[in-house]
Motif scaffolding. Structure first.
Motif, PDB file in Angstrom:
ATOM      1  N   LYS A  28      35.439  98.631 104.851  1.00  0.00           N
ATOM      2  CA  LYS A  28      36.022  97.306 104.649  1.00  0.00           C
ATOM      3  C   LYS A  28      36.157  97.048 103.156  1.00  0.00           C
ATOM      4  O   LYS A  28      35.284  97.434 102.379  1.00  0.00           O
ATOM      5  CB  LYS A  28      35.140  96.235 105.293  1.00  0.00           C
ATOM      6  CG  LYS A  28      35.028  96.405 106.802  1.00  0.00           C
ATOM      7  CD  LYS A  28      34.093  95.388 107.384  1.00  0.00           C
ATOM      8  CE  LYS A  28      34.908  94.286 108.012  1.00  0.00           C
ATOM      9  NZ  LYS A  28      34.053  93.277 108.680  1.00  0.00           N
ATOM     10  N   TYR A  29      37.255  96.386 102.787  1.00  0.00           N
ATOM     11  CA  TYR A  29      37.529  96.064 101.386  1.00  0.00           C
ATOM     12  C   TYR A  29      37.669  94.550 101.254  1.00  0.00           C
ATOM     13  O   TYR A  29      38.327  93.916 102.063  1.00  0.00           O
ATOM     14  CB  TYR A  29      38.832  96.726 100.931  1.00  0.00           C
ATOM     15  CG  TYR A  29      38.874  98.216 101.167  1.00  0.00           C
ATOM     16  CD1 TYR A  29      38.205  99.095 100.325  1.00  0.00           C
ATOM     17  CD2 TYR A  29      39.593  98.748 102.226  1.00  0.00           C
ATOM     18  CE1 TYR A  29      38.251 100.463 100.537  1.00  0.00           C
ATOM     19  CE2 TYR A  29      39.650 100.115 102.452  1.00  0.00           C
ATOM     20  CZ  TYR A  29      38.973 100.963 101.601  1.00  0.00           C
ATOM     21  OH  TYR A  29      39.024 102.313 101.819  1.00  0.00           O
TER      22      TYR A  29
ATOM     23  N   ILE B  45      39.202  94.376  95.509  1.00  0.00           N
ATOM     24  CA  ILE B  45      39.231  95.740  96.034  1.00  0.00           C
ATOM     25  C   ILE B  45      40.290  95.851  97.135  1.00  0.00           C
ATOM     26  O   ILE B  45      41.034  96.834  97.202  1.00  0.00           O
ATOM     27  CB  ILE B  45      37.841  96.160  96.569  1.00  0.00           C
ATOM     28  CG1 ILE B  45      36.750  95.910  95.523  1.00  0.00           C
ATOM     29  CG2 ILE B  45      37.852  97.611  97.013  1.00  0.00           C
ATOM     30  CD1 ILE B  45      36.968  96.551  94.170  1.00  0.00           C
ATOM     31  N   ALA B  46      40.408  94.837  97.980  1.00  0.00           N
ATOM     32  CA  ALA B  46      41.446  94.822  99.008  1.00  0.00           C
ATOM     33  C   ALA B  46      42.833  94.772  98.371  1.00  0.00           C
ATOM     34  O   ALA B  46      43.785  95.371  98.886  1.00  0.00           O
ATOM     35  CB  ALA B  46      41.249  93.637  99.948  1.00  0.00           C
TER      36      ALA B  46
ATOM     37  N   THR C 104      43.660  98.394  97.333  1.00  0.00           N
ATOM     38  CA  THR C 104      43.965  99.297  98.449  1.00  0.00           C
ATOM     39  C   THR C 104      45.161  98.829  99.270  1.00  0.00           C
ATOM     40  O   THR C 104      45.800  99.637  99.944  1.00  0.00           O
ATOM     41  CB  THR C 104      42.751  99.443  99.388  1.00  0.00           C
ATOM     42  OG1 THR C 104      42.449  98.161  99.961  1.00  0.00           O
ATOM     43  CG2 THR C 104      41.547 100.006  98.654  1.00  0.00           C
TER      44      THR C 104
ATOM     45  N   GLN D 247      42.574  95.607 104.301  1.00  0.00           N
ATOM     46  CA  GLN D 247      41.237  95.019 104.369  1.00  0.00           C
ATOM     47  C   GLN D 247      40.220  95.932 105.033  1.00  0.00           C
ATOM     48  O   GLN D 247      39.020  95.775 104.820  1.00  0.00           O
ATOM     49  CB  GLN D 247      41.287  93.678 105.086  1.00  0.00           C
ATOM     50  CG  GLN D 247      42.046  92.642 104.280  1.00  0.00           C
ATOM     51  CD  GLN D 247      42.045  91.280 104.943  1.00  0.00           C
ATOM     52  OE1 GLN D 247      41.676  91.128 106.097  1.00  0.00           O
ATOM     53  NE2 GLN D 247      42.470  90.286 104.194  1.00  0.00           N
ATOM     54  N   GLU D 248      40.696  96.869 105.851  1.00  0.00           N
ATOM     55  CA  GLU D 248      39.774  97.820 106.463  1.00  0.00           C
ATOM     56  C   GLU D 248      40.531  99.031 106.976  1.00  0.00           C
ATOM     57  O   GLU D 248      41.741  98.984 107.189  1.00  0.00           O
ATOM     58  CB  GLU D 248      38.949  97.186 107.582  1.00  0.00           C
ATOM     59  CG  GLU D 248      39.718  96.819 108.815  1.00  0.00           C
ATOM     60  CD  GLU D 248      38.822  96.198 109.884  1.00  0.00           C
ATOM     61  OE1 GLU D 248      37.950  95.381 109.559  1.00  0.00           O
ATOM     62  OE2 GLU D 248      39.003  96.535 111.057  1.00  0.00           O
TER      63      GLU D 248
ATOM     64  N   LEU E  44      40.825 102.231  92.138  1.00  0.00           N
ATOM     65  CA  LEU E  44      39.427 101.883  92.434  1.00  0.00           C
ATOM     66  C   LEU E  44      38.521 102.203  91.252  1.00  0.00           C
ATOM     67  O   LEU E  44      37.556 101.488  91.006  1.00  0.00           O
ATOM     68  CB  LEU E  44      38.920 102.651  93.662  1.00  0.00           C
ATOM     69  CG  LEU E  44      39.177 102.069  95.030  1.00  0.00           C
ATOM     70  CD1 LEU E  44      38.579 102.970  96.101  1.00  0.00           C
ATOM     71  CD2 LEU E  44      38.629 100.667  95.151  1.00  0.00           C
TER      72      LEU E  44
ATOM     73  N   PHE F 213      33.164  97.609 100.462  1.00  0.00           N
ATOM     74  CA  PHE F 213      33.340  97.543  99.008  1.00  0.00           C
ATOM     75  C   PHE F 213      33.383  96.069  98.646  1.00  0.00           C
ATOM     76  O   PHE F 213      34.285  95.349  99.075  1.00  0.00           O
ATOM     77  CB  PHE F 213      34.673  98.184  98.603  1.00  0.00           C
ATOM     78  CG  PHE F 213      34.678  99.677  98.578  1.00  0.00           C
ATOM     79  CD1 PHE F 213      34.777 100.354  97.373  1.00  0.00           C
ATOM     80  CD2 PHE F 213      34.622 100.414  99.741  1.00  0.00           C
ATOM     81  CE1 PHE F 213      34.811 101.740  97.340  1.00  0.00           C
ATOM     82  CE2 PHE F 213      34.651 101.792  99.726  1.00  0.00           C
ATOM     83  CZ  PHE F 213      34.744 102.451  98.503  1.00  0.00           C
TER      84      PHE F 213
END
Length: 77
Positions: free
Chosen positions: A6-7, A11-12, A15, A18-19, A43, A70
C-alpha cells in the motif's frame, strides 16, 4: 510469495496507485524496496517509513508475506 503493498500520500503520487500485489522471493523489506525502486525510480527521492501488518518496522526486518505500507513523513506532533 505475494505481498500486498500500500502507498500513501506523496508515495502514492510517485507510484500513481494506492496499492498493488507484488510477487516477491526476497527476505527483507529492504530487498522489496529495492525491487519497487526499480519499478518506480522516483521512490529513491522520497523519505518514508515502512509498516508491516500496521506496525512500523525497519528496512532490515524480515518479510512475513502480509501487508506492507509505504508511509510518507507526517507533520505535526
Amino acid at each position: 510469495m505475494t505481498i500486498k503493498v500500500k502507498y500513501f500520500g506523496q508515495i502514492a503520487e510517485v507510484t500513481g496507485i494506492q496499492e498493488e500485489f507484488v510477487k516477491f522471493s526476497g527476505v527483507t523489506i529492504m530487498e522489496l524496496v529495492a525491487k519497487l525502486s526499480q519499478k518506480y525510480p522516483d521512490l529513491e527521492k522520497k523519505s518514508f517509513q515502512m509498516a508491516q501488518n500496521k506496525e512500523l518496522v525497519s528496512l532490515d526486518s524480515k518479510l512475513t508475506g502480509d501487508e506492507i505500507a509505504f508511509l510518507p513523513p507526517f507533520a505535526g506532533g
